[in-house]
Scaffold this motif. Structure first.
Motif, PDB file in Angstrom:
ATOM      1  N   ASP A   1       0.957  -1.140  -0.039  1.00  0.00           N
ATOM      2  CA  ASP A   1      -0.036   0.033  -0.077  1.00  0.00           C
ATOM      3  C   ASP A   1       0.855   1.357  -0.053  1.00  0.00           C
ATOM      4  OD1 ASP A   1      -2.292  -1.657   0.038  1.00  0.00           O
ATOM      5  OD2 ASP A   1      -2.603  -1.202   2.219  1.00  0.00           O
ATOM      6  N   PHE A   2       1.996   1.104   0.895  1.00  0.00           N
ATOM      7  CA  PHE A   2       2.809   2.138   0.979  1.00  0.00           C
ATOM      8  C   PHE A   2       3.411   2.638  -0.312  1.00  0.00           C
ATOM      9  CE2 PHE A   2       6.460   4.165   3.852  1.00  0.00           C
ATOM     10  CZ  PHE A   2       5.778   5.427   3.640  1.00  0.00           C
ATOM     11  N   ALA A   3       3.978   1.568  -0.926  1.00  0.00           N
ATOM     12  CA  ALA A   3       4.482   1.792  -2.221  1.00  0.00           C
ATOM     13  C   ALA A   3       3.796   2.492  -3.340  1.00  0.00           C
ATOM     14  CB  ALA A   3       5.021   0.280  -2.775  1.00  0.00           C
ATOM     15  N   GLN A   4       2.473   2.037  -3.384  1.00  0.00           N
ATOM     16  CA  GLN A   4       1.498   2.725  -4.196  1.00  0.00           C
ATOM     17  C   GLN A   4       1.220   3.897  -4.076  1.00  0.00           C
ATOM     18  OE1 GLN A   4      -1.765  -0.466  -4.535  1.00  0.00           O
ATOM     19  NE2 GLN A   4      -2.606   1.098  -5.852  1.00  0.00           N
ATOM     20  N   ALA A   5       0.906   4.231  -2.773  1.00  0.00           N
ATOM     21  CA  ALA A   5       0.742   5.781  -2.362  1.00  0.00           C
ATOM     22  C   ALA A   5       1.977   6.556  -2.643  1.00  0.00           C
ATOM     23  CB  ALA A   5       0.507   5.684  -0.753  1.00  0.00           C
ATOM     24  N   LEU A   6       3.134   6.138  -2.461  1.00  0.00           N
ATOM     25  CA  LEU A   6       4.421   6.905  -2.774  1.00  0.00           C
ATOM     26  C   LEU A   6       4.486   7.239  -4.078  1.00  0.00           C
ATOM     27  CD1 LEU A   6       7.103   5.439  -0.157  1.00  0.00           C
ATOM     28  CD2 LEU A   6       6.230   7.559  -0.163  1.00  0.00           C
ATOM     29  N   HIS A   7       4.073   6.130  -4.939  1.00  0.00           N
ATOM     30  CA  HIS A   7       4.004   6.526  -6.486  1.00  0.00           C
ATOM     31  C   HIS A   7       3.030   7.506  -6.863  1.00  0.00           C
ATOM     32  CE1 HIS A   7       4.440   5.281 -10.651  1.00  0.00           C
ATOM     33  NE2 HIS A   7       3.219   5.418 -10.835  1.00  0.00           N
ATOM     34  N   ALA A   8       1.731   7.527  -6.245  1.00  0.00           N
ATOM     35  CA  ALA A   8       0.750   8.780  -6.415  1.00  0.00           C
ATOM     36  C   ALA A   8       1.412   9.901  -6.008  1.00  0.00           C
ATOM     37  CB  ALA A   8      -0.465   8.184  -5.815  1.00  0.00           C
ATOM     38  N   VAL A   9       2.093   9.950  -4.757  1.00  0.00           N
ATOM     39  CA  VAL A   9       2.634  11.322  -4.646  1.00  0.00           C
ATOM     40  C   VAL A   9       3.647  11.770  -5.336  1.00  0.00           C
ATOM     41  CG1 VAL A   9       3.933  12.167  -2.479  1.00  0.00           C
ATOM     42  CG2 VAL A   9       2.226  10.537  -1.908  1.00  0.00           C
ATOM     43  N   ALA A  10       4.440  10.985  -5.768  1.00  0.00           N
ATOM     44  CA  ALA A  10       5.388  11.166  -6.772  1.00  0.00           C
ATOM     45  C   ALA A  10       5.093  11.841  -8.045  1.00  0.00           C
ATOM     46  CB  ALA A  10       6.588  10.182  -7.225  1.00  0.00           C
ATOM     47  N   GLU A  11       3.872  11.223  -8.641  1.00  0.00           N
ATOM     48  CA  GLU A  11       3.338  11.602  -9.553  1.00  0.00           C
ATOM     49  C   GLU A  11       2.266  12.827  -9.790  1.00  0.00           C
ATOM     50  OE1 GLU A  11       3.597   9.684 -12.998  1.00  0.00           O
ATOM     51  OE2 GLU A  11       5.351   9.090 -11.841  1.00  0.00           O
ATOM     52  N   ASP A  12       1.618  12.906  -8.528  1.00  0.00           N
ATOM     53  CA  ASP A  12       0.569  13.873  -8.547  1.00  0.00           C
ATOM     54  C   ASP A  12       1.145  15.474  -8.442  1.00  0.00           C
ATOM     55  OD1 ASP A  12      -1.769  15.445  -7.852  1.00  0.00           O
ATOM     56  OD2 ASP A  12      -2.585  13.891  -6.557  1.00  0.00           O
ATOM     57  N   SER A  13       0.684  15.975  -9.635  1.00  0.00           N
ATOM     58  CA  SER A  13       1.250  17.621  -9.521  1.00  0.00           C
ATOM     59  C   SER A  13       0.909  18.469  -8.536  1.00  0.00           C
ATOM     60  CB  SER A  13       1.371  18.083 -11.077  1.00  0.00           C
ATOM     61  OG  SER A  13      -0.091  18.194 -11.288  1.00  0.00           O
ATOM     62  N   GLU A  14      -0.348  18.096  -8.092  1.00  0.00           N
ATOM     63  CA  GLU A  14      -1.221  18.813  -6.907  1.00  0.00           C
ATOM     64  C   GLU A  14      -0.332  18.759  -5.693  1.00  0.00           C
ATOM     65  OE1 GLU A  14      -5.066  17.873  -6.909  1.00  0.00           O
ATOM     66  OE2 GLU A  14      -5.407  18.418  -9.093  1.00  0.00           O
ATOM     67  N   VAL A  15       0.243  17.692  -5.536  1.00  0.00           N
ATOM     68  CA  VAL A  15       1.159  17.382  -4.373  1.00  0.00           C
ATOM     69  C   VAL A  15       2.393  17.981  -4.131  1.00  0.00           C
ATOM     70  CG1 VAL A  15       2.063  15.350  -2.801  1.00  0.00           C
ATOM     71  CG2 VAL A  15      -0.196  15.418  -3.595  1.00  0.00           C
ATOM     72  N   GLY A  16       2.378  18.961  -3.152  1.00  0.00           N
ATOM     73  CA  GLY A  16       4.054  19.582  -2.749  1.00  0.00           C
ATOM     74  C   GLY A  16       4.684  19.074  -1.940  1.00  0.00           C
ATOM     75  N   SER A  17       4.103  18.164  -0.862  1.00  0.00           N
ATOM     76  CA  SER A  17       4.945  17.516   0.258  1.00  0.00           C
ATOM     77  C   SER A  17       3.997  16.403   0.726  1.00  0.00           C
ATOM     78  CB  SER A  17       5.034  18.798   1.369  1.00  0.00           C
ATOM     79  OG  SER A  17       3.773  19.021   1.895  1.00  0.00           O
ATOM     80  N   LEU A  18       4.778  15.586   1.564  1.00  0.00           N
ATOM     81  CA  LEU A  18       4.240  14.311   1.942  1.00  0.00           C
ATOM     82  C   LEU A  18       4.361  14.542   3.694  1.00  0.00           C
ATOM     83  CD1 LEU A  18       3.376  11.399   1.929  1.00  0.00           C
ATOM     84  CD2 LEU A  18       5.552  10.768   1.749  1.00  0.00           C
TER      85      LEU A  18
END
Lengths: 260, 247
Positions: free
Chosen positions: B37-54
């Protein structure tokens, strides 16, 4: 093991090296350095030893730095480098594969501090002082001092100590990360025994691998370091101790490690 | 906005992606399912241009009590264990993430819990957090980067002290050793960490990507090369170094 200057007592899982008292302000002379190198070489093969402690005599850990005899100082470079390599007590301690603890029962200065810094952990009496010695008095460090000190305390304090000969109190050394624990002088032996006991009760192969991975971290870029860590971790899958560790965790009891 | 995973909660607001470990019954012990799950979420965080920080946090009484040993103890062979390590390289994903990571730890922060935190940029701990690195005392070595990240933050000797003894230590000591940079009373933890994450999300993302690279790569380079690396990164971000106009 029989030596004239140092002593090394092995009792079950522990090797306790004792340094001789300083003569003329200098602890590690040519004979002492040779004995320490021999002793460390023997310990390379001591598979049952889980922790090595190095302690001084009386109220001194180790002080001073032997200057080379005049004929060496005047000799050609290869001879000078040979002499320095023969003085490499710290270099020998640093090569030990098992956890090592320097017990600073008193002052650790110049070559004495270089030897102490080669151990994995340092614990100190509150009365101990730590320094590299002044450059004009003690000469240029030749057993790791210019490299291990900045790695342990950072470049700023290391420069201060190396250039000015500044000496730290045990408390200052604790705050700087140069020692791990400080105890009143009369309680140091007890603390040392307690720490050695703690280290002995952990899984010996895992302890050696943790040591290898942590010291390698200073030489490797993070990506290579992670590779090394993963490989060591996977090698441990083949040990009985890892299986015992998992079993003991599941059964909520203390593990019994065999070192295999 | 939120997405649902079995073992983590993923939420997104104000430019912050918030991943919360969500196995509170097991004190958020890191399991195989959580890894996926974590791996998938991190992939989404990296790709999502609306996300600036985690922001990474834990649900319940603990941030993370370490790896779930009932699962990670059981690889059928060393070859398979080694393959699996690199098939889902979550630790590499954290290290290489082009966005800054804030971690808020509380309760228990043990083993891989601390290792996850050490792969982040800003670590905040609740004052009552209990830390420990128990691997060596269980016949293992850290396997989520700890043998490399601990000495980078605390120095080799302190790292070995923690690894050889497995002793518990406090948030105060973690701060003194450089393992966390801020502490807060437990009830203020999330607010503090959230505030840091929101501030970071407002910075033009190229600057933070470059800053992560400068710090991560620069630490491994000889100083002359590290300074050249910095110069290249600074040059590449010359057109970015302004906060957006406000009002």
């Amino acid at each position: 093991m029989r030596y004239r200057k140092i002593s090394c007592q092995i009792t079950e899982f522990r090797a306790a090296i004792r340094l001789p008292p300083p003569s003329g302000g200098c602890t590690i002379d040519e004979d002492t350095a040779a004995e320490l190198r021999d002793c460390c070489h023997e310990l390379l093969f001591a598979d049952s030893v889980r922790v090595v402690t190095v302690t001084g005599s009386g109220d001194v850990f180790a002080t001073g730095r032997l200057r080379p005899p005049a004929e060496i100082a005047a000799a050609a470079m290869p001879d000078r480098i040979d002499w320095i390599a023969r003085m490499g007590a710290a270099a020998a301690i640093a090569k030990l594969p098992m956890p090592t603890v320097a017990v600073l029962n008193g002052d650790a200065t110049a070559h004495g501090l270089e030897a102490a810094m080669a151990a994995d952990l340092r614990i100190a009496a509150d009365t101990a002082r730590l320094g590299m010695g002044s450059l004009p008095d003690c000469g240029f460090p030749y057993d790791g001092g210019t490299q291990r000190l900045p790695r342990l305390v950072g470049p700023g304090l290391a420069r201060d100590m190396l250039l000015t000969g500044r000496t730290l109190s045990a408390q200052e050394a604790l705050a700087a990360g140069l020692v791990n624990r400080v105890a009143p002088a009369e309680e140091l032996e007890c603390l040392a025994a307690q720490l050695a006991q703690q280290i002995e009760s952990a899984a010996p192969v895992a302890g050696r691998y943790a040591k290898e991975a942590v010291w390698a971290s200073g030489d490797l870029a993070i990506a290579q370091g992670l590779r090394l860590e993963a490989d060591l971790s996977v090698i441990l899958h083949s040990t009985e101790d890892r299986a015992e560790g998992l079993r003991s965790f599941a059964e909520k009891r203390a593990p019994q490690f065999e070192g295999r | 906005m939120s997405a649902s995973f079995p073992t983590i909660i993923y939420e997104k607001s104000c430019g912050v992606a918030h991943v919360s470990l969500n196995r509170p019954q097991q004190l958020n012990a890191y399991s195989v399912a959580m890894r996926d799950d974590f791996a998938q979420a991190l992939h989404a965080v990296a790709e999502d241009s609306e996300v600036g920080s985690l922001l990474i946090t834990g649900q319940g009484r603990a941030f993370c009590a370490g790896a779930d040993l009932s699962e990670f103890g059981t690889a059928p062979s060393q070859v398979i264990a080694r393959n699996v390590r690199w098939q889902r390289d979550v630790w590499g994903q954290l290290l290489e993430l082009p966005k800054p990571i804030v971690v808020a730890v509380h309760g228990y922060c043990i083993g891989s819990g601390l290792e996850i935190a050490l792969l982040a940029d800003v670590r905040v701990a609740a004052e009552d957090t209990v830390f420990s690195m128990p691997e060596v005392r269980l016949g293992m070595v850290p396997a989520a980067g700890g043998s490399q990240t601990l000495p980078r933050h605390a120095g080799p000797s302190r790292a070995l002290d923690l690894l050889f003894t497995g002793r518990r230590f406090s948030a105060f000591e973690a701060m003194r050793m450089g393992l966390v940079s801020r502490t807060a009373p437990a009830q203020d933890l999330l607010g503090l960490a959230w505030g840091v994450a929101v501030r970071l999300a407002e910075v033009p993302s190229g600057l933070l990507t470059a800053m992560r690279a400068a710090l991560r790569d620069g630490a491994d380079l000889p100083i002359t090369e590290a300074l050249q690396h910095e110069r290249r990164l600074a040059a590449a971000t010359l057109n970015l170094d302004r906060l957006p106009e406000t009002g």
